[in-house]
Write an enzyme that holds these catalytic residues in place. Structure first.
Site, PDB file in Angstrom:
ATOM      1  N   TYR A 199     -14.096  -6.201   8.757  1.00 46.24           N
ATOM      2  CA  TYR A 199     -12.812  -5.485   8.756  1.00 46.24           C
ATOM      3  C   TYR A 199     -12.050  -5.750  10.054  1.00 46.24           C
ATOM      4  CZ  TYR A 199      -9.805  -1.313   9.265  1.00 46.24           C
ATOM      5  OH  TYR A 199      -8.759  -0.447   9.483  1.00 46.24           O
ATOM      6  N   GLY A 254       0.821  -1.207   0.000  1.00 44.06           N
ATOM      7  CA  GLY A 254       0.000   0.000   0.000  1.00 44.06           C
ATOM      8  C   GLY A 254       0.852   1.252   0.000  1.00 44.06           C
ATOM      9  N   GLY A 303      -2.188   7.029   1.738  1.00 42.41           N
ATOM     10  CA  GLY A 303      -1.815   8.164   2.579  1.00 42.41           C
ATOM     11  C   GLY A 303      -0.649   7.885   3.494  1.00 42.41           C
TER      12      GLY A 303
END
Length: 307
Positions: free
Chosen positions: A190, A19, A23
């Site tokens: 999640y 990833g 951010g």
């Protein structure tokens, strides 16, 4: 530690950040490269990742970022990504399993695995397992799993005492049976995936204890990223900008992962869970030997299944 204050010279060290274009991922990648590390990032979008590579090269004055393109939700891509990394590098000193995702609706990956489970747990587990020889090759090495405090409480704070996400692996023979359609709640799915990542991280830590490899988990805080937008109830959408302004910045969130990856005082710390920079206890089930054994075997069976 601030994101821009990695405390040691990382020249000669190799890092892998999943990833890397997100951010927190952008910050982690930039600061590791700034400190001298060669940083390999994974991304589904090669052009976006390569643009980040060029931007970081300008910022730090050296081209220290390498891109591996693939989908972390695909077992085939994970096997290929690990093989490509191993073919290019003899050692891995820092593996930061940073990639994460929350989805508003249930969907299955190409492998038939519920998507939260695939991205938030199986991707990191697979890369850690497949690259274990590279992690052992030139110790010390560190694995950092970015998880979430959601695993400790899936109940809104105004509804009484915290309630850890339920996890029952009895009778489960295949990871495709986890997070089923019946009773599916996205936030719980999640949180369950992050709990499994933490549990298996503890098991990795035990198995690597005498090999110079440490494995830790960290909740970086509630960071202003795209995941917040997915978790946010529709009724609160008009207040999205205000909410984001009250959250941690990606730089603040990244500092927690960078600390675990680089702080000299944590060289031997392993099998631990941190909320920001405070060591914390994870849900009770994460310390249960039977649950840990079941989680490990289910995950291992998935990553080592014959093609």
């Amino acid at each position: 530690m601030s994101a821009a204050d990695v405390p040691i010279d990382l020249r000669g060290r190799i890092a892998l950040v999943t990833g890397g274009t997100g951010g927190m991922g952008r910050v982690i990648t930039t600061e590791l490269a700034r400190a001298g590390a060669h940083v390999v990032i994974t991304s589904r979008d090669h052009e976006r990742a390569d643009a980040l590579r060029r931007r970081i090269a300008t910022d730090v004055g050296a081209d220290r970022v390498e891109v591996l393109t693939g989908d972390l939700a695909s077992r085939t891509d994970l096997l290929r990504l690990a093989a490509e990394f191993a073919a290019r590098h003899d050692a891995l000193h820092m593996l930061i399993n940073n990639a994460g995702a929350h989805y508003r609706h249930r969907w299955l990956t190409v492998d038939g695995v519920e998507a939260h489970l695939a991205v938030n747990h199986l991707a990191g587990f697979s890369l850690t397992y497949l690259l274990r020889d590279r992690l052992r090759a030139d110790p010390p090495a560190r694995v950092v799993n970015v998880v979430s405090a959601a695993m400790s409480n899936v109940r809104p704070p105004w509804f009484g005492r915290p309630r850890p996400v339920p996890l029952d692996l009895s009778g489960i023979a295949d990871v495709r049976e986890l997070n089923p359609a019946t009773g599916f709640v996205p936030f719980a799915a999640y949180a369950r995936a992050k709990l499994l990542a933490t549990i298996c991280g503890y098991e990795f830590a035990d198995r690597c204890r005498d090999e110079g490899v440490t494995v830790n988990a960290v909740h970086p805080g509630i960071v202003s990223t795209g995941i917040v937008d997915e978790v946010l109830p529709t009724v609160l959408a008009p207040f999205r900008s205000l909410i984001h302004r009250r959250l941690l910045t990606p730089e603040q969130g990244a500092s927690a992962a960078l600390r675990l990856a680089t702080d000299p005082s944590l060289t031997t710390a392993s099998g631990r869970y941190y909320v920001r920079d405070q060591e914390t206890r994870s849900p009770d089930i994460s310390y249960d030997p039977a649950a840990r054994a079941a989680a490990w075997q289910l995950s291992l069976k998935w990553v080592t299944a014959p093609d």
